[in-house]
Write an enzyme that holds these catalytic residues in place. Structure first.
Site, PDB file in Angstrom:
ATOM      1  N   CYS A   1       0.888  -1.159   0.000  1.00  0.00           N
ATOM      2  CA  CYS A   1       0.000   0.000   0.000  1.00  0.00           C
ATOM      3  C   CYS A   1       0.930   1.214   0.000  1.00  0.00           C
ATOM      4  O   CYS A   1       1.501   1.554   1.027  1.00  0.00           O
ATOM      5  CB  CYS A   1      -0.895   0.005   1.232  1.00  0.00           C
ATOM      6  SG  CYS A   1      -1.854   1.529   1.397  1.00  0.00           S
TER       7      CYS A   1
ATOM      8  N   CYS B   1      -0.486   4.332   2.150  1.00  0.00           N
ATOM      9  CA  CYS B   1      -0.685   4.259   3.599  1.00  0.00           C
ATOM     10  C   CYS B   1      -0.288   2.891   4.108  1.00  0.00           C
ATOM     11  O   CYS B   1       0.892   2.546   4.057  1.00  0.00           O
ATOM     12  CB  CYS B   1      -2.089   4.758   3.881  1.00  0.00           C
ATOM     13  SG  CYS B   1      -3.324   3.835   4.597  1.00  0.00           S
ATOM     14  N   SER B   2      -1.220   2.072   4.545  1.00  0.00           N
ATOM     15  CA  SER B   2      -0.829   0.819   5.185  1.00  0.00           C
ATOM     16  C   SER B   2      -1.905  -0.248   5.022  1.00  0.00           C
ATOM     17  O   SER B   2      -2.033  -1.126   5.856  1.00  0.00           O
ATOM     18  CB  SER B   2      -0.608   1.080   6.671  1.00  0.00           C
ATOM     19  OG  SER B   2      -1.724   1.784   7.188  1.00  0.00           O
ATOM     20  N   CYS B   3      -2.686  -0.165   3.936  1.00  0.00           N
ATOM     21  CA  CYS B   3      -3.817  -1.086   3.735  1.00  0.00           C
ATOM     22  C   CYS B   3      -3.322  -2.532   3.693  1.00  0.00           C
ATOM     23  O   CYS B   3      -2.336  -2.838   3.020  1.00  0.00           O
ATOM     24  CB  CYS B   3      -4.548  -0.734   2.455  1.00  0.00           C
ATOM     25  SG  CYS B   3      -5.212   0.939   2.531  1.00  0.00           S
TER      26      CYS B   3
END
Lengths: 205, 219
Positions: free
Chosen positions: A111, A114-116
């Site tokens: 991701c 972000c941090s999906c």
């Protein structure tokens, strides 16, 4: 937080950490006093992600796909529904897609924005997955990133990088290792690692 | 926004450093921050897109310096202040303003697991006809929205192929501004690595992104 925080100075770092601990405590106390959060709900949430929701869930999905062709067909067709059959669903995995590694294709999930990450099947993401190094390089130099993990992908194998830019969450179905034909789902499950389901490792027999 | 969070393709961050036997949380406060943020989210004063934007709008140097949960902490404070759940004075004193009523938390311990299992699906039933079909060639628009967007810089202006249609999903760009869900068709688009990074890229490699209709033109 101090703007002149110095990473090279362990003492400053400790001070900053204890400052953060105090700020979190003060915030929680205020929110509880205002009736905005229930402290027991916070405990239950932490317990869920520390003890109930993690990569063992994903390993069950993978082992079942390896041993049950009808399940694998459902998983590739509608991963959200097939994963829910095993009892895993919800937050940060509302819409799931499974991508399959083959002798010709290696998949890697990132991701960049972000941090999906697919929480219901893998739990919370590791620090490296959220790091600037991984997020910046996985799309431009996936083979170099895989090398950081000790994985060399041969030239004849295509690398597919899945940048989770929307609310679709990706799980890699790793290749079942050779020599595991006699193993049942439970024994196979034990071989499946978190990194193999992100795409930064292979499953070893 | 063209923020520092939009990192795809940047150089200079060094090797990826996996940690052996990494714990779920590295300190108890990290778990408290995660739980506080999600428990406050149950008030539905903001949505996932506004929440993400509050992290993206941290000053760039702070964004790069802070750990993941430090960013979450800064963000949840911004969100709670912005939504009026707490006041600046309460934050500074750590004490409830006695003039405000004591609320009843919407998320109690008994509801936590079912709330997690339910999540917050973003798919929406609509009767719109998709503009593109699998196999079709598209170009990601050369646009630079100043607010929240899921169109990374590294694909803007690049040509790809529609791989899959996911149906209509909440559009983050408008949802983050509380300007409505504006659901529209979401596609997985395949970009050849060479289209994105030039001849140095491996000829067989590709990057797949999930992109909304408003990010795409026919090509």
């Amino acid at each position: 937080m101090a703007g002149d925080h110095d990473h090279d100075n362990g003492h400053d770092h400790d001070n900053q950490l204890s400052e953060t601990v105090l700020r979190v405590k003060a915030l929680e106390t205020l929110l509880v006093e205002k009736g905005l959060v229930d402290p027991a709900a916070l405990d239950a949430m932490i317990d869920a992600y520390e003890n109930k929701i993690g990569p063992r869930n994903g390993a069950k999905v993978v082992a079942k796909a390896w041993t049950d062709p009808a399940y694998k067909a459902r998983l590739m067709e509608d991963a959200t529904a097939a994963i829910a059959e095993l009892g895993y669903s919800g937050a940060q995995g509302e819409h799931m897609v499974v991508v399959e590694n083959t002798p010709a294709v290696h998949n890697l999930v990132v991701c960049t924005l972000c941090s999906c990450y697919p929480w219901p099947v893998l739990g919370l993401p590791p620090v490296w997955y959220k790091s600037s190094a991984y997020r910046s390089r996985a799309v431009i130099d996936p083979r170099g990133v895989l090398k950081d993990f000790g994985l060399i992908v041969p030239d004849g194998v295509a690398v597919r990088v899945w940048d989770s830019t929307a609310e679709i969450r990706y799980l890699v179905l790793p290749e079942r290792p050779a020599g595991t034909e006699s193993l049942g789902a439970e024994a196979l499950e034990a071989l499946v690692t978190r990194d193999a389901m992100i795409g930064t490792a292979k499953v070893m027999p | 926004m063209n923020g520092v969070h939009d990192m795809g393709g940047m150089h200079g961050f060094g090797p990826v450093e996996p940690e052996a036997d990494e714990p779920v949380f590295h300190a108890p406060w990290e778990g408290r921050v995660l739980a506080l943020r999600r428990a406050l989210g149950a008030w539905r004063k903001w949505n996932i897109d506004a929440g993400r934007h509050s992290i993206e709008t941290l000053p760039p140097a702070d964004y790069l310096r802070m750990s993941y949960y430090e960013k979450w902490l800064a963000s949840v404070i911004t969100l709670a202040l912005g939504a009026g759940l707490i006041t600046q004075r309460e934050l500074e004193t750590g004490k409830r303003d006695p003039a405000t009523p004591v609320a009843t938390p919407p998320l109690t311990a008994d509801k936590v697991l079912s709330a997690i299992m339910k999540g917050g699906p973003t798919h929406r039933a609509t009767d719109t006809t998709p503009r593109f079909a699998a196999g079709q060639t598209v170009r990601a628009r050369e646009i630079h929205p100043a607010g929240h967007t899921r169109l990374p810089r590294y694909v803007r202006g690049r040509v790809g192929t529609i791989e899959r249609d996911h149906g209509a999903h909440v559009f983050p760009d408008s949802n983050a501004r509380f300007q409505g869900e504006n659901p529209q068709v979401l596609y997985t688009v395949r970009f050849a690595a060479r289209e994105l990074w030039g001849e140095a890229a491996h000829p067989g490699d590709a990057v797949y992104l999930d992109l909304w209709e408003d990010y795409l033109d026919g090509a």
